[in-house]
Scaffold this active site. Sequence first.
Site, PDB file in Angstrom:
ATOM      1  N   THR A 130       0.879  -1.157   0.000  1.00 38.89           N
ATOM      2  CA  THR A 130       0.000   0.000   0.000  1.00 38.89           C
ATOM      3  C   THR A 130       0.916   1.206   0.000  1.00 38.89           C
ATOM      4  O   THR A 130       2.067   1.106   0.395  1.00 38.89           O
ATOM      5  CB  THR A 130      -0.857   0.006   1.282  1.00 38.89           C
ATOM      6  OG1 THR A 130      -1.591  -1.215   1.352  1.00 38.89           O
ATOM      7  CG2 THR A 130      -1.820   1.166   1.323  1.00 38.89           C
ATOM      8  N   GLY A 143      -4.599  -6.377   4.610  1.00 43.58           N
ATOM      9  CA  GLY A 143      -5.757  -5.516   4.788  1.00 43.58           C
ATOM     10  C   GLY A 143      -6.853  -6.097   5.649  1.00 43.58           C
ATOM     11  O   GLY A 143      -7.496  -5.374   6.424  1.00 43.58           O
ATOM     12  N   ARG A 188     -13.127  -7.173  -4.109  1.00 46.20           N
ATOM     13  CA  ARG A 188     -12.528  -7.192  -2.775  1.00 46.20           C
ATOM     14  C   ARG A 188     -12.174  -5.770  -2.342  1.00 46.20           C
ATOM     15  O   ARG A 188     -11.646  -4.981  -3.107  1.00 46.20           O
ATOM     16  CB  ARG A 188     -11.277  -8.064  -2.773  1.00 46.20           C
ATOM     17  CG  ARG A 188     -10.562  -8.154  -1.412  1.00 46.20           C
ATOM     18  CD  ARG A 188      -9.399  -7.210  -1.302  1.00 46.20           C
ATOM     19  NE  ARG A 188      -8.631  -7.395  -0.053  1.00 46.20           N
ATOM     20  CZ  ARG A 188      -7.606  -6.635   0.318  1.00 46.20           C
ATOM     21  NH1 ARG A 188      -7.213  -5.642  -0.459  1.00 46.20           N
ATOM     22  NH2 ARG A 188      -6.982  -6.855   1.461  1.00 46.20           N
ATOM     23  N   VAL A 189     -12.485  -5.440  -1.095  1.00 41.23           N
ATOM     24  CA  VAL A 189     -12.164  -4.135  -0.528  1.00 41.23           C
ATOM     25  C   VAL A 189     -11.197  -4.334   0.621  1.00 41.23           C
ATOM     26  O   VAL A 189     -11.393  -5.197   1.476  1.00 41.23           O
ATOM     27  CB  VAL A 189     -13.437  -3.418  -0.030  1.00 41.23           C
ATOM     28  CG1 VAL A 189     -13.081  -2.110   0.667  1.00 41.23           C
ATOM     29  CG2 VAL A 189     -14.396  -3.161  -1.195  1.00 41.23           C
ATOM     30  N   GLY A 190     -10.125  -3.558   0.642  1.00 41.53           N
ATOM     31  CA  GLY A 190      -9.136  -3.654   1.704  1.00 41.53           C
ATOM     32  C   GLY A 190      -9.250  -2.517   2.701  1.00 41.53           C
ATOM     33  O   GLY A 190     -10.244  -1.789   2.735  1.00 41.53           O
ATOM     34  N   ASP A 191      -8.205  -2.342   3.491  1.00 38.62           N
ATOM     35  CA  ASP A 191      -8.251  -1.370   4.585  1.00 38.62           C
ATOM     36  C   ASP A 191      -7.948   0.050   4.155  1.00 38.62           C
ATOM     37  O   ASP A 191      -8.256   0.997   4.876  1.00 38.62           O
ATOM     38  CB  ASP A 191      -7.234  -1.772   5.662  1.00 38.62           C
ATOM     39  CG  ASP A 191      -5.802  -1.641   5.169  1.00 38.62           C
ATOM     40  OD1 ASP A 191      -5.104  -0.708   5.607  1.00 38.62           O
ATOM     41  OD2 ASP A 191      -5.376  -2.457   4.335  1.00 38.62           O
ATOM     42  N   THR A 246      -0.376  -0.250   6.439  1.00 35.76           N
ATOM     43  CA  THR A 246      -0.067  -1.105   5.307  1.00 35.76           C
ATOM     44  C   THR A 246       0.150  -2.525   5.813  1.00 35.76           C
ATOM     45  O   THR A 246       0.468  -2.731   6.983  1.00 35.76           O
ATOM     46  CB  THR A 246       1.189  -0.601   4.561  1.00 35.76           C
ATOM     47  OG1 THR A 246       1.489  -1.494   3.476  1.00 35.76           O
ATOM     48  CG2 THR A 246       2.397  -0.522   5.483  1.00 35.76           C
ATOM     49  N   GLY A 247      -0.039  -3.491   4.927  1.00 36.78           N
ATOM     50  CA  GLY A 247       0.107  -4.891   5.315  1.00 36.78           C
ATOM     51  C   GLY A 247      -1.080  -5.712   4.857  1.00 36.78           C
ATOM     52  O   GLY A 247      -1.656  -5.454   3.796  1.00 36.78           O
TER      53      GLY A 247
END
Length: 307
Positions: free
Chosen positions: A170, A224, A198-201, A221-222
């Site tokens: 990220t 999600g 797909r939705v991440g953080d 970051t990392g």
Amino acid sequence: MGKYVIIIHGGAVQTDPSTIPPEKEAKLKEGLAQALHAGWEILHKGGSALDAVEAAVRAMEDNEDFNAGRGGMFTLNGEVETEASIMDGATLQGGAVSCVKLVKNPISLARAVMENCKHTFLTAEGAQEFALAQGLPLETPHYFKTEPQRQEWMEILQEQAVEHADRHDTVGAVALDQEGNLAVATSTGGIAGKLKGRVGDSCIYGGGTYANNEVCAASCTGDGEIIMLGALAHEVYALCKYKDLPIAEAAREAISMYADKLEGDRGIIALDPQGNFALESNTNVMRRAYRINEEEPFVDIWMDKKA
């Protein structure tokens, strides 16, 4: 003149050092330095933290060596879907977008949502239609489908057991301007081989991004999924506000919080109103850079070279 600070990250991951050869490391450091300067120059001239974080993240979105914008990961069906968010610590206003295709700079779309939309989060076709209405630059699918990302996608499809240094990067930035305002911006292309939709953080307030002038700004970051479930950015805020922890200690505690239940890579950059900051991760790689006032910039990617 007040103190001004900008910190950026380009992803955190645990990886074998051989996956980042010297030439790749040099390109990443160059990209970080360019993005850092884009944001720092705005702060140095008295500009806003909001403008600075957007500029820094835009620079990384335009650089195919980072997993955001042009360098975004492919979904399993071979498309690039990006997400981003931005938040103004002075007003607590924010803008977020997800499942975006063809928009050159998702972070600028997120800012347009914040400033020109009655909503704070748009997704998929609705976000793209809003981008068109705002006159933001679009690109063809070919622009986003870079060769390194295509090769990684092919390896995933072939189910090869290959470790990649770029699996879930990220990009993000936090800044403090000369007026004492904080801001944060976070953007990503997601994880390699993700499902469509797909939705991440990175677009989740309190998950991967958060800013409040009273306490701090944080970008994560990392992995999600675990960052969302752990509300990692908000944990930093809460630990500072309610436990009165210094920003670096709060970030370290947030990194280790729920580690027994939520295993995975985590990285945090965070900044408080006094200009104190944190660069924390549980990985051996965290692409990061910062600059305080007119001091020399710091740029590095390794936290610990042990795989």
